[in-house]
Design a protein around this motif. Structure first.
Motif, mmCIF file in Angstrom:
data_model
loop_
_atom_site.group_PDB
_atom_site.id
_atom_site.type_symbol
_atom_site.label_atom_id
_atom_site.label_comp_id
_atom_site.label_asym_id
_atom_site.label_seq_id
_atom_site.Cartn_x
_atom_site.Cartn_y
_atom_site.Cartn_z
ATOM 1 N N PRO A 1 13.127 0.905 3.575
ATOM 2 C CA PRO A 1 12.344 0.125 4.850
ATOM 3 C C PRO A 1 13.031 0.006 6.023
ATOM 4 C CG PRO A 1 11.722 -1.227 2.483
ATOM 5 C CD PRO A 1 12.455 -0.098 1.898
ATOM 6 N N LEU B 1 13.003 0.707 9.478
ATOM 7 C CA LEU B 1 12.224 0.139 11.003
ATOM 8 C C LEU B 1 13.357 0.005 12.231
ATOM 9 C CD1 LEU B 1 11.288 -2.782 8.866
ATOM 10 C CD2 LEU B 1 9.689 -1.744 10.643
ATOM 11 N N ASP C 1 2.634 4.630 -2.515
ATOM 12 C CA ASP C 1 0.985 4.987 -0.990
ATOM 13 C C ASP C 1 1.819 6.049 0.027
ATOM 14 O OD1 ASP C 1 -0.367 3.152 -1.797
ATOM 15 O OD2 ASP C 1 0.799 1.207 -1.422
ATOM 16 N N ASP D 1 8.367 -1.659 -6.419
ATOM 17 C CA ASP D 1 7.110 -1.768 -6.086
ATOM 18 C C ASP D 1 6.435 -2.853 -6.066
ATOM 19 O OD1 ASP D 1 6.641 1.383 -5.835
ATOM 20 O OD2 ASP D 1 5.723 1.285 -7.990
ATOM 21 N N PHE E 1 4.913 -9.530 9.022
ATOM 22 C CA PHE E 1 6.332 -9.111 9.854
ATOM 23 C C PHE E 1 5.426 -8.960 11.253
ATOM 24 C CE2 PHE E 1 7.538 -7.795 5.518
ATOM 25 C CZ PHE E 1 9.196 -8.180 5.564
ATOM 26 N N ARG F 1 -3.801 -4.814 -3.158
ATOM 27 C CA ARG F 1 -3.863 -4.190 -4.547
ATOM 28 C C ARG F 1 -5.744 -5.140 -5.241
ATOM 29 N NH1 ARG F 1 -1.230 -0.148 -5.122
ATOM 30 N NH2 ARG F 1 -0.199 -0.657 -3.683
ATOM 31 N N LEU G 1 12.676 -7.592 1.883
ATOM 32 C CA LEU G 1 12.805 -5.515 2.086
ATOM 33 C C LEU G 1 14.303 -5.868 1.279
ATOM 34 C CD1 LEU G 1 11.905 -5.899 5.501
ATOM 35 C CD2 LEU G 1 11.129 -4.407 4.141
ATOM 36 N N LEU H 1 7.376 0.563 8.812
ATOM 37 C CA LEU H 1 6.507 -0.411 9.162
ATOM 38 C C LEU H 1 5.157 -1.029 7.915
ATOM 39 C CD1 LEU H 1 5.153 -2.727 10.699
ATOM 40 C CD2 LEU H 1 3.182 -0.342 11.108
ATOM 41 N N ARG H 2 4.687 0.654 7.520
ATOM 42 C CA ARG H 2 3.790 0.546 6.376
ATOM 43 C C ARG H 2 4.893 0.110 5.170
ATOM 44 N NH1 ARG H 2 -0.477 3.730 7.047
ATOM 45 N NH2 ARG H 2 -1.129 4.595 8.532
ATOM 46 N N MET H 3 5.321 0.200 5.284
ATOM 47 C CA MET H 3 6.821 -0.124 3.570
ATOM 48 C C MET H 3 7.006 -1.415 3.312
ATOM 49 S SD MET H 3 8.757 2.596 3.012
ATOM 50 C CE MET H 3 9.184 3.928 1.892
ATOM 51 N N ALA H 4 7.093 -2.104 4.877
ATOM 52 C CA ALA H 4 7.146 -3.600 5.220
ATOM 53 C C ALA H 4 6.206 -4.292 5.115
ATOM 54 C CB ALA H 4 7.681 -3.747 7.155
ATOM 55 N N ILE H 5 4.814 -3.619 5.393
ATOM 56 C CA ILE H 5 3.646 -5.150 4.615
ATOM 57 C C ILE H 5 3.251 -4.652 3.670
ATOM 58 C CG2 ILE H 5 3.111 -4.604 7.460
ATOM 59 C CD1 ILE H 5 1.281 -2.449 7.286
ATOM 60 N N GLY H 6 3.758 -3.407 2.948
ATOM 61 C CA GLY H 6 3.259 -3.749 1.419
ATOM 62 C C GLY H 6 2.335 -1.899 1.160
ATOM 63 N N ALA H 7 3.414 -1.086 1.770
ATOM 64 C CA ALA H 7 2.676 0.393 1.287
ATOM 65 C C ALA H 7 4.266 0.383 -0.379
ATOM 66 C CB ALA H 7 3.325 1.392 2.085
ATOM 67 N N ARG H 8 3.683 0.783 -1.007
ATOM 68 C CA ARG H 8 4.770 0.922 -2.384
ATOM 69 C C ARG H 8 5.272 2.247 -2.038
ATOM 70 N NH1 ARG H 8 1.444 -0.334 -7.813
ATOM 71 N NH2 ARG H 8 2.067 -2.268 -8.007
ATOM 72 N N ARG I 1 5.737 -8.415 -0.704
ATOM 73 C CA ARG I 1 5.405 -8.374 0.735
ATOM 74 C C ARG I 1 4.123 -8.559 0.967
ATOM 75 N NH1 ARG I 1 9.703 -4.590 0.215
ATOM 76 N NH2 ARG I 1 8.791 -2.424 1.284
ATOM 77 N N ASN I 2 2.820 -7.485 0.496
ATOM 78 C CA ASN I 2 1.636 -7.303 1.241
ATOM 79 C C ASN I 2 1.445 -8.693 0.948
ATOM 80 O OD1 ASN I 2 -0.490 -6.307 -0.225
ATOM 81 N ND2 ASN I 2 -0.585 -5.247 2.143
ATOM 82 N N ASN J 1 5.165 -2.640 16.296
ATOM 83 C CA ASN J 1 5.157 -1.133 15.617
ATOM 84 C C ASN J 1 3.846 -1.571 15.482
ATOM 85 O OD1 ASN J 1 8.196 -0.630 15.628
ATOM 86 N ND2 ASN J 1 8.203 -1.635 13.455
ATOM 87 N N GLU K 1 6.878 4.132 11.392
ATOM 88 C CA GLU K 1 5.854 4.039 11.378
ATOM 89 C C GLU K 1 5.717 3.508 9.560
ATOM 90 O OE1 GLU K 1 2.469 6.804 11.764
ATOM 91 O OE2 GLU K 1 2.045 6.022 9.652
ATOM 92 N N ALA L 1 6.839 -4.222 -3.192
ATOM 93 C CA ALA L 1 6.147 -4.428 -1.718
ATOM 94 C C ALA L 1 5.360 -5.006 -1.916
ATOM 95 C CB ALA L 1 5.746 -2.597 -2.094
ATOM 96 N N TYR M 1 -3.374 -1.736 1.952
ATOM 97 C CA TYR M 1 -2.729 -1.654 0.851
ATOM 98 C C TYR M 1 -2.585 -2.143 -0.395
ATOM 99 C CZ TYR M 1 -0.122 1.763 3.851
ATOM 100 O OH TYR M 1 0.125 3.431 4.555
ATOM 101 N N LEU N 1 0.341 0.918 15.711
ATOM 102 C CA LEU N 1 -0.046 2.620 15.358
ATOM 103 C C LEU N 1 -0.688 3.345 16.904
ATOM 104 C CD1 LEU N 1 -1.249 2.811 12.002
ATOM 105 C CD2 LEU N 1 1.209 2.743 12.428
#
Lengths: 263, 391
Positions: B384, B388, B311, A92, A104, A129, A71, B301-308, A98-99, A110, B298, A95, A127, A112
């Motif tokens: 991020p 968070l 996105d 990027d 995490f 690729r 992060l 979180l989205r950034m942590a799991i890989g959103a650029r 991490r993906n 956390n 949110e 990111a 997310y 939704l």
């Protein structure tokens, strides 16, 4: 304090390690003051390890977790996650790393709200690729939910699930993209002791099947479930040793993944 | 949900007003255009103006009347005049058997067909000889034919107009409404007949009420108009320092001016609608900023799991555009409904063009992009770690 046990060689990052840190420093500039959150931290974490990072607040524990979680990037030093040098990556690329590499798990889950368990678990794949993975989203997510024992709760939204169940959904979400590392920040902080035990047992089972889990906590009881303990204070690692659990395992020499190390 | 609806209210009202305004505006201008084409283009109407007798300005039409001689002078003496006809109007009751109908009787020359681009669909029009000789023949407008004969064939029948028998020669093509008047509610008779039988007390024995002129489209209508003016001034012996005591009017041009006025009004209303779209857009921006703040965790979180960043930008931009599009579609439906009701209740002509529908949809989507961008970029630029930790 005891000397850091098994301190790694202070040269090149160890090949094959999931996390390899060399002389990491992180300095924040707060107005006139430079805050040294991390000072010259080096360690390796191998595949299949179950590591707890402990330390009081302000110790640099959170900073270390942010670096391991890709992060943030270090001010100086070398950090490689799954072989990728983090310092040289842009936002990027971080990111994407991490993906692909990190799952995490958070204290507050956390998830939704108003989104089913299945779709929550699927979220990281959106997310990805890798179109093949996106296409198999439902299948992969359902599989992971079954793995954490929630195969019959896929259509439930978070408010219909107990705290422990929500955290298991979050763990399934962390696992869905087959990461190299699960990074859990106080994963039991919002759970009662019985449910905490369930979650810790789930983590242990994951490490037994080869997953690497790094746990950040300030509760010794929780840290005791891990097999290796990294204690952080004033921006330094002041202790790196196997836990009682880890020692016990080592002494009875139960069959374990060869990559697992114990201080 | 309620919040989203309230937020899109600006867009809804904006789009609805664009639709209503343009539906009513273009309906009006379409009506004017129809009138122009039904009146016939390249047509000039000349009538006597006001006379000045000893310093006292008389009323409209108080000047010496136009006569058949004026008509001939204009038709034969001005190049570019294709056809000309006098026109003397009166009202009369038309009777056949038990049926009767009060209508306008127009005394016209045989060239009126050409001048007004108005032909007969049944039978024939009266010819020049009949027109000059005071023959008791008539051509019926579509409405009159229907009222008196229904489905029957009027050609050859004898109707009584003001108690005099007239032979029906033909029926005119349907023309429709113009200026709130039914143009088909008419009977045409030769102008000489009208003069002797239908219209009382004339200022001159060969008077024509007004003079209708058809200008050859190959000539410049303004120049022809100037020539006609010169000829008539000469004939009426108007001194070089005196004003005309007749009026030449180009109705198509007049209507064209009105059409432009209608379009200007439409533009003005469209501008008002655009302002309301902008206001709606600001509402969208506001709610999106609130939404970004509320959903900071949110986003983290989205950034942590890989959103650029891209996105996240895309996600919030899409939400803003969708919000606006939904608002736009509701507005479109509402606008169409209101236009329809206005058209029905006020019997106002309405026309919703597909172009306006597309423009309205495109405009609301653009509002989403433009006003969604700032909030979306703010979301995309969040750190991020901070996000968070946000409570």
């Amino acid at each position: 304090m005891t000397d850091p046990a098994g301190a790694p060689p202070a040269s090149e990052p160890a090949p094959g390690a999931v996390i390899s840190a060399r002389h990491l420093t992180k300095t924040y500039q707060l107005g006139e003051h430079a805050v040294h959150a991390l000072r010259d931290v080096s360690f390796d974490i191998q595949r299949g390890e179950f590591v707890a990072i402990m330390g009081p607040s302000g110790s640099g524990k959170s900073t270390l977790m942010n670096l391991i979680g890709a992060l943030d990037t270090p001010t100086s030093g070398e950090l490689s996650i799954n072989g990728a040098a983090v310092s040289s990556l842009d936002k990027d690329q971080l990111a994407d790393l991490r993906n692909r590499t990190i799952g995490f798990v958070f204290q507050q889950f956390n998830l939704l709200a108003r989104t089913s368990a299945l779709n929550n678990v699927k979220l990281p794949l959106s997310y990805s690729r890798d179109p093949a993975k996106q296409a198999r989203g439902d299948e992969l997510a359902a599989q992971k939910l079954q793995d954490v024992g929630l195969g019959n709760r896929m259509d439930h939204v978070p408010s219909q699930l107990s705290g422990g169940q929500q955290q298991r959904v979050a763990i399934a979400r962390a696992l869905v993209n087959s990461p190299s590392l699960i990074l859990a920040d106080e994963p039991t902080g919002a759970l009662d002791s019985e449910t905490s035990l369930e979650i810790m047992n789930l983590f242990r089972r994951l490490t037994e099947s080869g997953m690497t889990v790094v746990l950040v906590t300030h509760e010794p009881d929780v840290a005791a479930h891990a097999r290796r303990l990294l204690r952080v204070r004033d921006g330094r690692i002041v202790e790196d040793r196997p836990t009682a659990e880890g020692s016990l395992r080592a002494s009875v020499s139960t069959p374990r993944p060869p990559s697992s190390r114990c201080g | 949900m309620l919040r989203s609806v309230l937020t899109t209210l600006g867009i809804i009202i904006g789009v609805a007003s664009v639709i209503v305004m343009s539906a009513i505006g273009s309906g009006a201008s379409k009506q004017i255009e129809d009138q122009i084409s039904s009146l016939g283009t390249n047509q000039l109407t000349i009538f006597p103006g006001s006379a000045n007798v000893g310093g006292r300005q008389g009323g409209f039409g108080s000047a010496p009347p136009l006569t058949e001689k004026d008509l001939r002078a204009v038709r034969d003496g001005v190049t570019g005049v294709m056809a000309a006809s006098g026109n003397l109007n009166g009202n009369a009751n038309v009777v056949i058997g038990n049926a009767n109908w009060s209508t306008q009787v127009q005394g016209v020359g045989s060239e009126i067909e050409q001048v007004r681009e108005w032909s007969v669909v049944k039978g024939r029009f009266f010819d020049a000889r009949e027109a000059a000789s005071g023959a008791k023949v008539a051509v019926l407008g579509d409405t009159v034919a229907n009222e008196l004969f229904g489905a029957g064939d009027p050609v050859g029948a004898t109707v009584r107009i003001n108690n005099a028998p007239f032979q029906v020669l033909g029926v005119l093509a349907k023309k429709g409404q113009a200026g709130g008047r039914d143009q088909d509610d008419v009977v045409m008779v030769p102008i000489s007949t009208a003069r002797s039988r239908l219209v009382g007390r004339l200022g001159a024995p060969d008077q024509i009420g007004s003079l209708l002129v058809k200008v050859d489209p190959r000539y410049n209508i303004t120049e022809v108009q100037a020539d006609i003016e010169r000829v008539l001034r000469e004939r009426r012996r108007i001194g070089a320092d005196k004003d005309n005591n007749f009026i030449i009017r180009n109705f198509a041009e007049f209507l064209e001016t009105r059409n432009q006025a209608a379009q200007t009004l439409g533009l003005l209303l469209a501008a008002t609608a655009a302002i309301s779209l902008v206001v709606g857009g600001i509402g969208i921006m506001n709610i999106m900023l609130v939404s970004v703040t509320e959903r900071t965790r949110e986003i983290g979180l989205r950034m942590a799991i890989g959103a650029r960043g891209g996105d996240i930008l895309g996600q919030f931009l899409t939400e803003a555009v969708l919000l606006c599009l939904v608002g736009g579609l509701i507005g479109l439906t509402l606008g169409a409904g209101v236009s329809f009701m206005v058209a029905k209740l006020l019997s106002w002509p309405m026309h919703i063009s597909p172009v306006i529908v597309l423009v309205a949809i495109a405009a609301s989507a653009s509002v989403g992009v433009v006003f969604g961008f700032v909030p979306a970029r703010r979301a995309a630029r969040l750190d991020p770690i901070e996000a968070l930790r946000y409570e």
